[in-house]
Enzyme design. Structure first.
Site, PDB file in Angstrom:
ATOM      1  N   GLU B 102       0.539  -1.007  -0.394  1.00 25.59           N
ATOM      2  CA  GLU B 102       0.263   0.521  -0.470  1.00 25.59           C
ATOM      3  C   GLU B 102       1.031   1.103   0.264  1.00 25.59           C
ATOM      4  O   GLU B 102       0.406   1.969  -0.532  1.00 25.59           O
ATOM      5  CB  GLU B 102      -0.971  -0.408   1.333  1.00 25.59           C
ATOM      6  CG  GLU B 102      -2.207  -1.101   1.023  1.00 25.59           C
ATOM      7  CD  GLU B 102      -1.303  -2.511   1.565  1.00 25.59           C
ATOM      8  OE1 GLU B 102       0.074  -3.112   2.102  1.00 25.59           O
ATOM      9  OE2 GLU B 102      -2.056  -3.582   0.694  1.00 25.59           O
ATOM     10  N   HIS B 172     -11.951  -5.854   8.202  1.00 24.59           N
ATOM     11  CA  HIS B 172     -12.953  -6.020   6.694  1.00 24.59           C
ATOM     12  C   HIS B 172     -14.388  -5.069   7.260  1.00 24.59           C
ATOM     13  O   HIS B 172     -14.766  -5.243   6.624  1.00 24.59           O
ATOM     14  CB  HIS B 172     -13.660  -6.960   6.278  1.00 24.59           C
ATOM     15  CG  HIS B 172     -11.944  -7.716   5.633  1.00 24.59           C
ATOM     16  ND1 HIS B 172     -11.425  -8.718   7.155  1.00 24.59           N
ATOM     17  CD2 HIS B 172     -10.926  -8.224   4.477  1.00 24.59           C
ATOM     18  CE1 HIS B 172     -10.416  -9.556   6.153  1.00 24.59           C
ATOM     19  NE2 HIS B 172     -10.171  -8.756   4.829  1.00 24.59           N
TER      20      HIS B 172
HETATM   21  C1  LIG Z   1      -1.950  -4.521   4.166  1.00 30.89           C
HETATM   22  C2  LIG Z   1      -2.923  -6.144   3.667  1.00 30.89           C
HETATM   23  N1  LIG Z   1      -3.255  -5.584   2.259  1.00 30.89           N
HETATM   24  C3  LIG Z   1      -3.999  -6.184   1.584  1.00 30.89           C
HETATM   25  C4  LIG Z   1      -4.437  -6.814   1.857  1.00 30.89           C
HETATM   26  C5  LIG Z   1      -5.660  -8.016   0.716  1.00 30.89           C
HETATM   27  N2  LIG Z   1      -5.472  -9.436   1.007  1.00 30.89           N
HETATM   28  C6  LIG Z   1      -5.953 -10.484   1.931  1.00 30.89           C
HETATM   29  S1  LIG Z   1      -4.729 -11.520   1.469  1.00 30.89           S
HETATM   30  C7  LIG Z   1      -4.074 -11.282   0.169  1.00 30.89           C
HETATM   31  C8  LIG Z   1      -2.924 -11.847  -0.722  1.00 30.89           C
HETATM   32  C9  LIG Z   1      -1.547 -13.250  -0.045  1.00 30.89           C
HETATM   33  O1  LIG Z   1      -0.998 -12.730  -0.985  1.00 30.89           O
HETATM   34  P1  LIG Z   1       0.322 -14.381  -0.278  1.00 30.89           P
HETATM   35  O2  LIG Z   1       0.807 -13.294   0.545  1.00 30.89           O
HETATM   36  O3  LIG Z   1       0.463 -15.200  -1.632  1.00 30.89           O
HETATM   37  O4  LIG Z   1      -0.439 -15.230   0.839  1.00 30.89           O
HETATM   38  P2  LIG Z   1      -1.409 -16.615   0.134  1.00 30.89           P
HETATM   39  O5  LIG Z   1      -2.702 -15.976   0.212  1.00 30.89           O
HETATM   40  O6  LIG Z   1      -1.086 -16.877  -1.737  1.00 30.89           O
HETATM   41  O7  LIG Z   1      -0.895 -17.268   1.083  1.00 30.89           O
HETATM   42  C10 LIG Z   1      -3.944  -9.923   0.186  1.00 30.89           C
HETATM   43  C11 LIG Z   1      -3.167  -8.480  -0.504  1.00 30.89           C
HETATM   44  C12 LIG Z   1      -4.745  -7.658   3.202  1.00 30.89           C
HETATM   45  N3  LIG Z   1      -5.122  -8.683   3.985  1.00 30.89           N
HETATM   46  N4  LIG Z   1      -3.082  -6.832   4.193  1.00 30.89           N
END
Ligand SMILES: Cc1ncc(C[n+]2csc(CCOP(=O)(O)OP(=O)(O)O)c2C)c(N)n1
Ligand SMILES: [Mg+2]
Lengths: 489, 367
Positions: B102, B172
């Site tokens: 972000e 959320h």
């Molecule tokens: C600071 C933040 N930004 C956005 C999100 C929304 N979000 C939740 S999971 C995710 C993707 C995470 O991907 P990754 O780190 O590869 O983990 P995976 O889900 O593949 O295990 C996002 C963008 C969040 N939870 N926290």
């Protein structure tokens, strides 16, 4: 390969170009110039063929040699190199300077570091696709007992995921997220740790908690947010945590747990504990500022922390090609001065061995270790996601079947005559039954009492919250129909 | 197999599927808020709020070749479908996924905007805007001022979904608008309905100042109203009296307007005439409209989902107390979230519900 060739070609070009250029005269007539004190010249004159100048202020404070000499010598050296220099830099042995941070030698060539090594960093693996140990592979021995427990917990995790996922689909719980495809990462990494090691999870690692003894009932209680949920129903499902099991409570914001892990690890070191901290995160998480802060802190603080990246190819809909252009994650350890390994995340024995070794090094040598486990997120991101919108179904199917970490590990276990088909079906039957039972119990249990809305904001309830609680109770008495009946007031 | 066993167990115990329910008062009417207004073309197709946002983004990109839309998962249409079809139509160099960062999104957007572009950045949830806080507060907000107007990043608009959805828990559900209202140099805008969302978003995108635009995610699908298909803007910093009344002024923004509207209707049955104002732009806000209303009614109630302490309601209460002290017949009432993190199972207790509003209306009117 092509990338490597290009990098070489471009540095040769650069080298030739550098030779053709005459050395630049010093713009300040050889006198030390006070530009760093704020004259209009913003930067020292560039000298081709020399490394960038160190920050002047620091040099001046340390009583280092004058700028003039430094710059002058470099240009002269560049000119000299033009005539007699062999391909690889200075012949003389004294062309090095103790910069703050260590001695650095000079070269006459203008060599840019290439953006990549050319070949991708290879991936440590023990079991082949058929569950046979690859000849010559070195791995940490696991006893039959541990090996079986690993298998049983991997299957348990898989069944738990399937049933909770279904429970969400039926509207029984509000949200769920599976670890499908990452069972080996979850369980094998947990098996290689000691219970005293502190775990700081992202959210796709409930298997670590399972391994440590969190019961199916405890998982269910959290997902239903009932009065037995340690989190008191305040967080969404899958935000597990357990002080007893040294597993910090999951927090949704991505990557925030990484710096925490460094702080926790530092504490373990100061207390001379025979333990490390381990933090898990996804490929997406490595883009957050907290990832970089944590790696750098860990290196500088010599913190015994294992950074475990589950590189599963996707961050919701974003593929890793749009997440980073480095060769994955492990390479970045080097930039921070951190040792690392890339491992096949669908190979339980490789994960086990890598974490085992990482833990030993972290504790014995007081240093961070970075592990990148390559895997694939077989499930949708969560119950809020439909991943067929952004990735091909046959890709998912391939990973779900041909690359399944559980079947691969099972082949190895059965190859050792440690496991039978009869035991398999008995296990699956038992776990399913236990889970359905746990769900029934969790669902029947009341929610945590209303008063818990106001506790734990601080250690004690302050007066503003006491007043809000009192007023809210009056409202509830007046409008009982507005409030859920399963929350005792 | 598991599914059937689960379902059967459920039937046996007579469980109701009650996830995501909003059994507390004031949860039903996203669409009820919308009313025809002056200044905007009438008609258009009935669409929901995410589609209205999507239309605005299509228009923004279409009308300005220097406009860009980006953020996490924006490429495939976004987790709330607001950016559907944009990448296909305008190409991946104008509509794209960013890495999960972000602070990067905000910082990149500021640089892009400073070069004379319209940077329309999405933060996936308002709960995740905090890593970008430094860029927004120290950079975007002060870009113009600190350079003596040598530079500005006025082309920057940050869109982000905010507020309760019934099952969002801590991360959320939050309504962090007050943090941004405390920062001179930013504008803060929150629409209440699809038609408002489209007009206010286009105005925010084209406003020569950085704007943080909070979208009520609870209404993304729920709120449906007729939205003119053409390009139109609704003025910033103009509040709107959406219901005239004489006994008390109610003021709110975003999703909370639906709750307030229901409270007005119930109060009317008890003979209390409420004037309802949608503030729309929180900073710089339209004090005059609020002041004029309070001078008429003598009473004010402010309502928002964010915790009461330090919420933007406090600023409104203080300003109106200053301006209308002589005319106020009762203390300014605030019906807001409680001073706790946003809780999952306690969400119905936490929320500023219709009945809480109604009780406060009565207490204020009978003061
Ligand atoms: C600071 C933040 N930004 C956005 C999100 C929304 N979000 C939740 S999971 C995710 C993707 C995470 O991907 P990754 O780190 O590869 O983990 P995976 O889900 O593949 O295990 C996002 C963008 C969040 N939870 N926290
Ligand atoms: Mg991932």
């Amino acid at each position: 390969m092509a990338a490597l060739w290009l990098a070489r070609a471009s540095s040769q070009l650069a080298r030739r170009a550098a030779r053709r250029l005459p050395p630049l005269p010093s713009r300040h007539g050889g006198e030390p110039s006070p530009w760093f004190l704020g004259s209009s010249v913003a930067a020292p004159p560039p000298v081709l063929g020399s490394p960038p100048l160190p920050p002047l202020e620091r040099i001046a404070r340390r009583g280092f040699c004058s700028v003039r000499r430094f710059a002058g010598e470099s240009s002269a050296a560049a000119a000299a190199a033009d005539e007699e220099e062999p391909e690889n830099g200075f012949a003389g042995g004294d062309q090095a300077i103790d910069f703050p941070g260590g001695k650095v030698s000079f070269v006459a060539e203008m060599n840019f570091l290439p953006e990549s090594h050319g070949e991708r960093i290879s991936c440590y693996r023990v079991l082949d696709d058929d569950g046979r140990t690859i000849s010559g592979s070195r791995f940490q021995e696991v006893s039959k007992e541990v090996a079986l427990k690993m298998y049983i917990e991997m299957v348990t995790l898989q069944i738990m995921d399937n049933i909770f996922y279904e429970a969400q689909r039926q509207g029984r719980i509000s949200f769920y997220l599976t670890s499908n495809g990452e069972e080996a990462i979850n369980i094998a990494s947990a098996a290689a740790l000691s219970i005293d090691d502190i775990v700081l999870p992202q959210y796709r690692e409930p298997g670590v908690l399972l391994w440590r003894g969190f019961t199916l009932q405890e998982f269910a209680n959290q997902c239903f947010g009932n009065s037995m949920d340690y989190g008191k129903g305040r967080q969404m499902p899958i935000h597990y945590g357990s002080n007893r099991l040294n597993y910090f409570t999951v927090s949704s914001p991505i990557a925030t747990q990484l710096p925490h892990a460094v702080g926790a690890a530092y504490s373990l070191k100061m207390d001379k504990k025979d333990a490390c901290a381990i933090t898990y995160f996804g490929d997406g998480g490595t883009s957050e500022g907290d990832f970089h802060a944590a790696l750098n802190f860990a290196a500088v603080m010599d913190a015994p922390v294992v950074f475990f990246c589950r590189n599963n190819g996707w961050a919701i809909s974003t593929p890793t090609t749009e997440q980073f252009r480095s060769d994955g994650v492990v390479i970045r350890g080097q930039a921070y001065g951190i040792r690392g390994i890339r491992v096949d995340g669908n190979d339980a024995l490789a994960v086990y061995s890598a974490v085992h070794a990482a833990r030993e090094m972290a504790i014995a040598e007081g240093r961070p270790i970075l592990i990148e486990a390559l895997t694939y997120r077989v499930g949708h991101h969560s119950t809020s996601d439909d991943s067929t919108k952004y990735r091909p179904v046959d890709e998912i199917e391939h990973w779900r079947t041909a690359r399944d970490p559980i079947s691969r590990y099972r082949k190895w276990v059965q190859g050792n005559d440690w496991w039978s088909d009869a035991e398999e079906s008995e296990l699956r039957r038992r776990v399913r039954k236990e889970l359905l039972q746990a769900i029934q119990v969790a669902e029947r249990m009341p929610k945590p009492p209303f008063a818990e809305l106001f506790t734990d904001v601080y250690d004690q309830i302050p007066s503003n919250l006491r007043e809000q609680e009192r007023l809210l109770r009056e409202t509830i008495m007046k409008h009982p129909a507005d409030y859920p009946t399963d929350v005792p007031v | 197999m598991a599914a059937r066993a689960l379902r059967e167990a459920g039937r046996r115990r007579g469980w109701a599927a009650e996830v995501g329910r909003r059994c507390f008062s004031g949860g039903s009417a996203g669409a009820a808020v919308a009313e025809p207004k002056e200044g905007v073309a009438e008609g258009g197709k009935a669409v929901n709020l995410f589609t209205a946002v999507n239309q605005a983004l299509h228009i923004a990109l279409d009308t300005d070749p220097r406009a860009y839309v980006f953020g996490e998962d924006v490429g495939f249409g976004g987790v709330f479908r607001c950016t559907t079809g944009l990448a296909d139509r305008f190409g991946k160099s104008r509509v794209f996924n960013t890495p999960l960062c972000e602070q990067g999104i905000a910082g990149f957007a500021i640089g892009l905007a400073a070069m004379g572009n319209r940077a329309i950045a999405e933060i996936q949830f308002a709960d995740y805007i905090f890593p970008a806080f430094d860029q927004i507060v120290n950079e975007a907000a002060k870009f113009r001022y600190r350079s003596g107007n040598e530079f500005n990043c006025g082309g920057l608009t940050i869109r982000t979904p905010y507020g309760a959805v019934g099952h969002g828990g801590h991360y959320h559900s939050q309504s962090p608008e007050a943090f941004f209202c405390h920062v001179p140099g930013l504008k803060v805008v929150i629409p209440r309905s699809p038609r408002e969302a489209k007009g206010l978003l286009l105005a925010s995108i084209r406003d020569p100042n950085p704007v943080v635009f909070f979208e009520p995610k609870w209404l993304y699908r729920l709120a449906v109203e007729e939205v003119p298909e053409e390009d139109y803007m609704l003025p910033l910093s103009q509040a709107e009296v959406i219901r005239k009344g004489s006994d008390i002024t109610l003021i709110g923004w975003g999703a909370q307007l639906a709750v307030l509207k229901e409270a007005c209707e119930d109060a009317a049955k008890d003979g209390v005439s409420c004037e309802l104002i949608d503030l729309k732009t929180l900073i710089p806000w339209d004090k005059e409209t609020v002041e004029a209303s309070v001078k008429k009614t003598g009473k004010l109630l402010v309502s928002h989902e964010a915790p009461i302490t330090g919420g933007f309601g406090a600023e409104i209460a203080a300003s109106i107390a200053e301006r209308c002290f002589q005319r106020l017949e009762a203390p300014v009432a605030r019906v807001c979230g409680v001073d706790t993190p946003f809780p999952l199972v306690y969400e119905p207790f936490y929320m500023p519900t219709k009945n809480k509003v109604l009780d406060a209306i009565k207490a204020t009117v009978n003061y």
